[in-house]
Design a protein around this motif. Structure first.
Motif, short mmCIF file in Angstrom:
data_model
loop_
_atom_site.label_atom_id
_atom_site.label_comp_id
_atom_site.label_asym_id
_atom_site.label_seq_id
_atom_site.Cartn_x
_atom_site.Cartn_y
_atom_site.Cartn_z
N ARG A 1 -35.08 -33.56 -5.88
CA ARG A 1 -34.84 -33.56 -7.27
C ARG A 1 -33.72 -34.42 -7.53
O ARG A 1 -32.42 -34.17 -7.02
CB ARG A 1 -34.70 -32.20 -8.17
N LEU A 2 -33.80 -35.50 -8.45
CA LEU A 2 -32.65 -36.42 -8.85
C LEU A 2 -32.56 -36.42 -10.38
O LEU A 2 -33.81 -36.66 -10.96
CB LEU A 2 -32.75 -37.62 -8.24
N SER B 1 -27.49 -27.11 -19.12
CA SER B 1 -26.18 -27.12 -18.89
C SER B 1 -25.77 -28.39 -18.87
O SER B 1 -24.33 -28.78 -18.79
CB SER B 1 -25.56 -26.09 -17.86
N GLY B 2 -26.46 -29.36 -18.73
CA GLY B 2 -26.11 -30.81 -18.29
C GLY B 2 -26.75 -31.42 -17.54
O GLY B 2 -27.86 -30.85 -16.82
N LEU B 3 -26.62 -32.77 -17.26
CA LEU B 3 -27.31 -33.57 -16.39
C LEU B 3 -27.13 -33.17 -14.69
O LEU B 3 -25.85 -33.11 -14.43
CB LEU B 3 -27.13 -35.15 -16.47
N PHE B 4 -27.98 -32.87 -14.03
CA PHE B 4 -27.94 -32.35 -12.72
C PHE B 4 -28.35 -33.70 -11.76
O PHE B 4 -29.55 -34.13 -11.78
CB PHE B 4 -29.00 -31.21 -12.27
N LYS B 5 -27.33 -34.30 -11.21
CA LYS B 5 -27.62 -35.67 -10.46
C LYS B 5 -28.35 -35.37 -9.17
O LYS B 5 -29.21 -36.14 -8.73
CB LYS B 5 -26.27 -36.51 -10.27
N GLY B 6 -28.03 -34.42 -8.35
CA GLY B 6 -28.83 -33.90 -7.28
C GLY B 6 -28.34 -34.95 -6.09
O GLY B 6 -29.03 -34.59 -4.86
N SER B 7 -27.36 -35.81 -6.16
CA SER B 7 -27.18 -36.61 -5.04
C SER B 7 -26.58 -35.77 -3.72
O SER B 7 -26.73 -36.14 -2.66
CB SER B 7 -26.10 -37.79 -5.41
N TYR B 8 -25.64 -34.86 -3.93
CA TYR B 8 -25.07 -34.20 -3.11
C TYR B 8 -26.28 -33.40 -2.23
O TYR B 8 -26.13 -33.19 -0.98
CB TYR B 8 -24.17 -32.92 -3.55
N GLU B 9 -27.05 -32.74 -2.93
CA GLU B 9 -27.91 -31.75 -2.26
C GLU B 9 -29.08 -33.04 -1.60
O GLU B 9 -29.69 -32.62 -0.40
CB GLU B 9 -28.90 -31.15 -3.41
N TYR B 10 -29.27 -34.06 -1.86
CA TYR B 10 -30.45 -34.98 -1.13
C TYR B 10 -29.56 -35.40 0.19
O TYR B 10 -30.22 -35.44 1.08
CB TYR B 10 -30.16 -36.24 -2.19
N VAL B 11 -28.14 -35.79 0.13
CA VAL B 11 -27.51 -35.89 1.31
C VAL B 11 -27.54 -34.48 2.28
O VAL B 11 -27.76 -34.64 3.48
CB VAL B 11 -26.27 -36.44 1.04
N HIS B 12 -26.64 -33.65 1.64
CA HIS B 12 -26.49 -32.52 2.41
C HIS B 12 -27.58 -31.56 2.84
O HIS B 12 -27.44 -31.03 4.12
CB HIS B 12 -25.39 -31.58 1.52
N ASP B 13 -28.44 -31.38 2.01
CA ASP B 13 -29.55 -30.47 2.16
C ASP B 13 -30.76 -31.08 2.59
O ASP B 13 -31.89 -30.26 2.96
CB ASP B 13 -29.77 -29.65 1.09
N GLY B 14 -30.81 -32.59 2.54
CA GLY B 14 -31.76 -33.41 3.05
C GLY B 14 -31.62 -34.20 4.20
O GLY B 14 -32.16 -33.92 5.46
N MET B 15 -30.73 -35.21 3.93
CA MET B 15 -30.61 -36.26 5.04
C MET B 15 -30.19 -35.37 6.40
O MET B 15 -30.35 -35.83 7.45
CB MET B 15 -29.56 -37.22 4.71
N MET B 16 -29.26 -34.53 6.24
CA MET B 16 -28.36 -33.75 7.16
C MET B 16 -29.38 -33.21 8.18
O MET B 16 -28.99 -32.72 9.33
CB MET B 16 -27.35 -32.89 6.71
N ARG B 17 -30.32 -32.66 7.66
CA ARG B 17 -31.43 -31.91 8.51
C ARG B 17 -31.82 -32.90 9.65
O ARG B 17 -32.12 -32.35 10.63
CB ARG B 17 -32.49 -31.57 7.59
N TYR B 18 -32.07 -34.10 9.38
CA TYR B 18 -32.53 -35.02 10.37
C TYR B 18 -31.31 -35.14 11.39
O TYR B 18 -31.30 -35.08 12.53
CB TYR B 18 -32.61 -36.35 10.15
N ILE B 19 -29.92 -35.33 10.92
CA ILE B 19 -28.75 -35.59 11.74
C ILE B 19 -28.53 -34.40 12.74
O ILE B 19 -27.99 -34.60 13.81
CB ILE B 19 -27.47 -35.80 10.90
N ILE B 20 -28.38 -33.08 12.17
CA ILE B 20 -28.30 -31.93 13.02
C ILE B 20 -29.40 -31.59 14.08
O ILE B 20 -29.20 -30.58 14.66
CB ILE B 20 -27.87 -30.78 12.17
#
Length: 218
Positions: free
Chosen positions: A107-108, A114-133
């Motif tokens: 989600r982005l 509580s405010g706008l959740f951008k989701g960019s950290y989760e996209y990279v850390h919990d998404g893209m990094m799964r491919y990298i590791i």
């Protein structure tokens, strides 16, 4: 490779199918509406999958698209009770259990109380990094990220993701130009890509950002 006899060769996912897969996901995603402001991405992915299995490429073969399958590696301990993880979407091609095209969804730009959740950290850390590791099969050299943009502002979502990618470029093992760029795979559609040096091979991640609007109440 580990777990296979010497000289054994396992084919990779056929790249000729990838443009068609990405195009079908993009077009199916144009018809997806979120039901609430904070709807979970699993619900969106389920509805997306229902649209995709109606497409001839998946309905009749040669490809099969699976919803949230477990990842169980063939070289893992056979007595282990839990899978290594779970995919959001997986496209299989009939070349073996570990030869597939993976799609991770996040989600982005979600409007939380509580405010706008951008989701960019989760996209990279919990998404893209799964491919990298190497969480997925060793016979995977391409994959995709799918960003559900809840406020419909795909332009700003892309900028947010690109900034986060550049912050994590070392961890992501990016190769030049070391950022999110327009992919040539479907030049007339807004599909991006990043390329990564995973030592054994180059890995490409395709990025699709789907702008969502809330479903109109009847």
């Amino acid at each position: 490779m580990t777990g296979f006899p010497s000289g054994h060769f396992r084919q990779l996912f056929p790249r000729r199918y990838i443009p068609s897969i990405l195009l079908l996901i993009y077009k199916a995603g144009e018809n997806i509406h979120r039901k609430t402001e904070m709807e979970h991405e699993d619900s969106l992915t389920t509805r997306l999958h229902r649209r995709l299995i109606q497409e001839p490429l998946f309905r009749d073969g040669p490809l099969q698209i699976n919803l949230q399958p477990d990842i169980v590696k063939s070289d893992a301990d056979p007595d282990k009770d839990t899978p290594e993880g779970r995919l959001d979407l997986q496209v299989c091609c009939g070349l073996g259990y570990e030869v597939y095209f993976a799609i991770e969804a996040k989600r982005l730009r979600v409007s939380l109380p509580s405010g706008l959740f951008k989701g960019s950290y989760e996209y990279v850390h919990d998404g893209m990094m799964r491919y990298i590791i190497g969480k997925y099969s060793p016979f995977v050299q391409v994959g995709a990220m799918l960003g559900y943009v809840y406020d419909g502002d795909t332009k700003t979502a892309r900028i947010d993701i690109d900034r986060q990618i550049q912050k994590k470029k070392k961890d992501l093992k990016l190769v030049t130009p070391k950022r999110l760029v327009q992919s040539p795979i479907l030049s007339h559609y807004p599909i991006d890509e990043t390329r990564h040096d995973l030592e054994k091979s180059l890995f490409t991640i395709y990025h699709l950002f789907l702008g969502l609007i809330e479903e109109q109440k009847k």
